[in-house]
Design an enzyme around this catalytic site. Structure first.
Site, PDB file in Angstrom:
ATOM      1  N   TRP A 182      10.999   2.648   9.403  1.00  0.00           N
ATOM      2  CA  TRP A 182      11.587   2.050   8.201  1.00  0.00           C
ATOM      3  C   TRP A 182      12.801   2.375   7.611  1.00  0.00           C
ATOM      4  O   TRP A 182      13.691   1.763   7.219  1.00  0.00           O
ATOM      5  CB  TRP A 182      10.485   2.418   7.103  1.00  0.00           C
ATOM      6  CG  TRP A 182       9.344   1.551   7.296  1.00  0.00           C
ATOM      7  CD1 TRP A 182       9.138   0.357   8.024  1.00  0.00           C
ATOM      8  CD2 TRP A 182       7.862   1.970   6.710  1.00  0.00           C
ATOM      9  NE1 TRP A 182       7.699   0.142   8.083  1.00  0.00           N
ATOM     10  CE2 TRP A 182       6.993   0.956   7.241  1.00  0.00           C
ATOM     11  CE3 TRP A 182       7.660   3.059   5.965  1.00  0.00           C
ATOM     12  CZ2 TRP A 182       5.568   1.125   6.870  1.00  0.00           C
ATOM     13  CZ3 TRP A 182       6.182   3.029   5.587  1.00  0.00           C
ATOM     14  CH2 TRP A 182       5.237   2.119   6.119  1.00  0.00           C
ATOM     15  N   HIS A 241      13.611  -2.825   5.739  1.00  0.00           N
ATOM     16  CA  HIS A 241      12.329  -3.273   5.451  1.00  0.00           C
ATOM     17  C   HIS A 241      12.069  -3.378   3.959  1.00  0.00           C
ATOM     18  O   HIS A 241      11.158  -3.785   3.280  1.00  0.00           O
ATOM     19  CB  HIS A 241      11.313  -2.297   5.870  1.00  0.00           C
ATOM     20  CG  HIS A 241       9.790  -2.466   5.580  1.00  0.00           C
ATOM     21  ND1 HIS A 241       9.115  -3.704   6.081  1.00  0.00           N
ATOM     22  CD2 HIS A 241       8.999  -1.712   5.191  1.00  0.00           C
ATOM     23  CE1 HIS A 241       7.767  -3.802   5.507  1.00  0.00           C
ATOM     24  NE2 HIS A 241       7.939  -2.453   5.099  1.00  0.00           N
ATOM     25  N   TRP A 254       0.805  -1.269   0.022  1.00  0.00           N
ATOM     26  CA  TRP A 254       0.137  -0.028  -0.076  1.00  0.00           C
ATOM     27  C   TRP A 254       0.726   1.290   0.090  1.00  0.00           C
ATOM     28  O   TRP A 254       1.897   1.444   0.566  1.00  0.00           O
ATOM     29  CB  TRP A 254      -0.837   0.093   1.362  1.00  0.00           C
ATOM     30  CG  TRP A 254      -2.104  -0.856   1.103  1.00  0.00           C
ATOM     31  CD1 TRP A 254      -2.080  -2.141   1.463  1.00  0.00           C
ATOM     32  CD2 TRP A 254      -3.296  -0.849   0.868  1.00  0.00           C
ATOM     33  NE1 TRP A 254      -3.325  -2.879   1.402  1.00  0.00           N
ATOM     34  CE2 TRP A 254      -4.157  -1.797   0.992  1.00  0.00           C
ATOM     35  CE3 TRP A 254      -4.131   0.636   0.423  1.00  0.00           C
ATOM     36  CZ2 TRP A 254      -5.574  -1.823   0.722  1.00  0.00           C
ATOM     37  CZ3 TRP A 254      -5.352   0.388   0.031  1.00  0.00           C
ATOM     38  CH2 TRP A 254      -6.252  -0.724   0.077  1.00  0.00           C
ATOM     39  N   CYS A 255       0.261   2.227  -0.652  1.00  0.00           N
ATOM     40  CA  CYS A 255       1.140   3.677  -0.704  1.00  0.00           C
ATOM     41  C   CYS A 255       2.562   3.637  -1.471  1.00  0.00           C
ATOM     42  O   CYS A 255       3.492   3.995  -0.798  1.00  0.00           O
ATOM     43  CB  CYS A 255       1.044   4.164   0.575  1.00  0.00           C
ATOM     44  SG  CYS A 255      -0.509   4.676   1.113  1.00  0.00           S
ATOM     45  N   GLN A 256       2.555   2.462  -2.363  1.00  0.00           N
ATOM     46  CA  GLN A 256       3.916   2.246  -2.887  1.00  0.00           C
ATOM     47  C   GLN A 256       3.423   2.171  -4.350  1.00  0.00           C
ATOM     48  O   GLN A 256       2.502   1.994  -4.661  1.00  0.00           O
ATOM     49  CB  GLN A 256       4.677   1.225  -2.320  1.00  0.00           C
ATOM     50  CG  GLN A 256       5.139   1.077  -0.879  1.00  0.00           C
ATOM     51  CD  GLN A 256       5.846  -0.094  -0.616  1.00  0.00           C
ATOM     52  OE1 GLN A 256       5.144  -0.964  -0.682  1.00  0.00           O
ATOM     53  NE2 GLN A 256       7.172   0.072  -0.136  1.00  0.00           N
ATOM     54  N   THR A 295       5.111  -7.528  -2.221  1.00  0.00           N
ATOM     55  CA  THR A 295       5.978  -6.902  -1.024  1.00  0.00           C
ATOM     56  C   THR A 295       4.890  -6.454   0.135  1.00  0.00           C
ATOM     57  O   THR A 295       3.696  -5.994  -0.140  1.00  0.00           O
ATOM     58  CB  THR A 295       6.604  -5.546  -1.339  1.00  0.00           C
ATOM     59  OG1 THR A 295       6.031  -4.603  -1.887  1.00  0.00           O
ATOM     60  CG2 THR A 295       7.787  -6.160  -2.515  1.00  0.00           C
ATOM     61  N   SER A 296       5.477  -6.453   1.243  1.00  0.00           N
ATOM     62  CA  SER A 296       4.673  -5.797   2.688  1.00  0.00           C
ATOM     63  C   SER A 296       3.187  -6.268   2.432  1.00  0.00           C
ATOM     64  O   SER A 296       3.029  -7.547   2.266  1.00  0.00           O
ATOM     65  CB  SER A 296       4.714  -4.302   2.593  1.00  0.00           C
ATOM     66  OG  SER A 296       4.358  -3.962   3.745  1.00  0.00           O
TER      67      SER A 296
END
Length: 292
Positions: A182, A273, A58-60, A122-123
C-alpha cells in the site's frame, strides 16, 4: 509470498466473548457517541444539505477522511461513521460479520432519522455499504459510491495473503506485506502515517476478522460487480479509484458498465490505494458530480 503454516481458522480460534474496552484518542475531532444494541459507535456530523455517509474499510477509521470530509462539507451534510470496534471506544460485544456491519449502519441511519443518504465507502467497506444499500431500498439510498475496491475476482495469491493475517503465528508478517504494497514508493506522509500508525493500531482479532469476512465475500459473490448486479433495486453506483494501473482492470469495469449503465467507473490519476488522502479534492469533485 510463500504461504505460512496454517493455524486453526479464525472462526474456530476466536470464540465469542466481550472485547475489553479500549479508549483510543484518534484525532482532534469532537466525535459523538451513539449506542446501538450493546455497542458504542463514534461519528461526526457536519455541514448542510444532502447527506453523504462516509464509511472506511476494515481496520481504518474516520481519520481516513480528514481531508475529504471538509471538502465535501462545503456543499453537503457529511457524516463520518466508525464501524463496530473501530471507533474511539473500540469495545464491542464479540465477533461480528459484514451482515452485522450493514445492520449497524441501517440502525444508525434510523436513529439519526436519515430519510435519504448516499453512502461513500472505501476499500472492502464496500461489502457492507452495498448490503446497506440493498436493504435500505432506492427510495432512501438513491445512489452509492465505492472507492478503491478490488472489482474483479482475485487470484489465489490474494487469498493466500488474506489467510496470512488470520494466522496468529504469522499475522504481523502478513499484515506487513499489505502495508509495504500500500505504501509503495509514496512520500505522502498522510498515507505513511495512516498505514503505519492508524491501521497498525488495530489488533490481531480485528485483522483476522477482516481477512475472514473479505475472503467469505469474494468466495460467495465472485467480485463486487456481481454483488451489485444482484441488488433488488439497481441504482447508480460509481467506483472511484486509482489502482490497479493495468488497462485490463479498467476495461473489465467498462465492459460491465456497457451491460449495466447504472455502473460508472471513474479512474483518477493517482498513485496509491488511498485517494481520499492522496487527492481529496479530486475525489470530492468526483463524488459531487456523481450525486448532483
Amino acid at each position: 509470498m510463500c504461504p505460512p503454516a496454517r493455524s486453526k481458522p479464525f472462526e474456530q480460534a476466536a470464540p465469542r466473548r466481550a472485547a475489553p474496552t479500549a479508549i483510543v484518542r484518534q484525532s482532534g475531532r469532537d466525535m459523538k457517541t451513539i449506542k446501538i444494541g450493546a455497542n458504542p459507535f463514534t461519528y461526526d456530523d457536519t455541514g448542510e444539505g444532502d447527506v453523504l455517509l462516509l464509511l472506511s474499510g476494515w481496520c481504518q477509521d474516520h481519520r481516513l477522511f480528514k481531508h475529504l470530509a471538509p471538502e465535501l462539507a462545503r456543499t453537503h451534510r457529511v457524516i463520518l461513521f466508525d464501524w463496530r470496534g473501530h471507533g474511539e471506544d473500540r469495545s464491542h460485544d464479540g465477533d461480528f460479520t459484514i451482515d452485522e456491519q450493514a445492520a449497524d449502519v441501517v440502525a444508525f441511519a434510523d436513529k439519526l432519522g436519515l430519510e435519504r443518504v448516499v453512502p461513500v465507502s472505501t476499500s472492502h467497506g464496500g461489502w457492507a455499504n452495498i448490503e446497506f444499500t440493498d436493504q435500505m431500498g432506492a427510495g432512501r439510498v438513491p445512489r452509492s459510491v465505492v472507492i478503491d475496491w478490488i472489482m474483479v475476482s482475485p487470484d489465489e495469491a490474494f487469498f493466500t495473503m488474506i489467510d496470512d493475517i488470520q494466522d496468529r503465528r504469522n499475522w504481523e508478517n502478513g499484515r506487513k506485506d499489505f502495508f509495504n504494497h500500500w505504501i509503495g514508493d509514496t512520500d505522502n506522509q498522510d498515507i505513511v502515517d495512516h498505514v503505519n500508525n492508524e491501521m497498525a493500531g488495530f489488533d490481531y482479532e480485528m485483522w483476522a476478522r477482516s481477512g475472514r469476512e473479505i475472503a467469505k465475500a469474494y468466495r460467495r459473490w465472485g467480485n463486487p460487480m456481481l454483488r451489485m448486479n444482484a441488488l433488488a433495486q439497481t441504482r447508480p453506483i460509481t467506483h472511484i479509484f486509482s489502482q490497479p494501473f493495468e488497462a485490463d482492470y479498467l476495461q473489465a469495469q467498462r465492459d460491465f458498465a456497457a451491460q449495466n449503465p447504472w455502473f460508472v467507473p471513474n479512474k483518477l490519476e493517482g498513485r496509491t490505494h488511498f485517494p481520499t488522502l492522496e487527492q481529496p479534492r479530486a475525489v470530492a469533485d468526483a463524488v459531487r458530480a456523481f450525486v448532483a
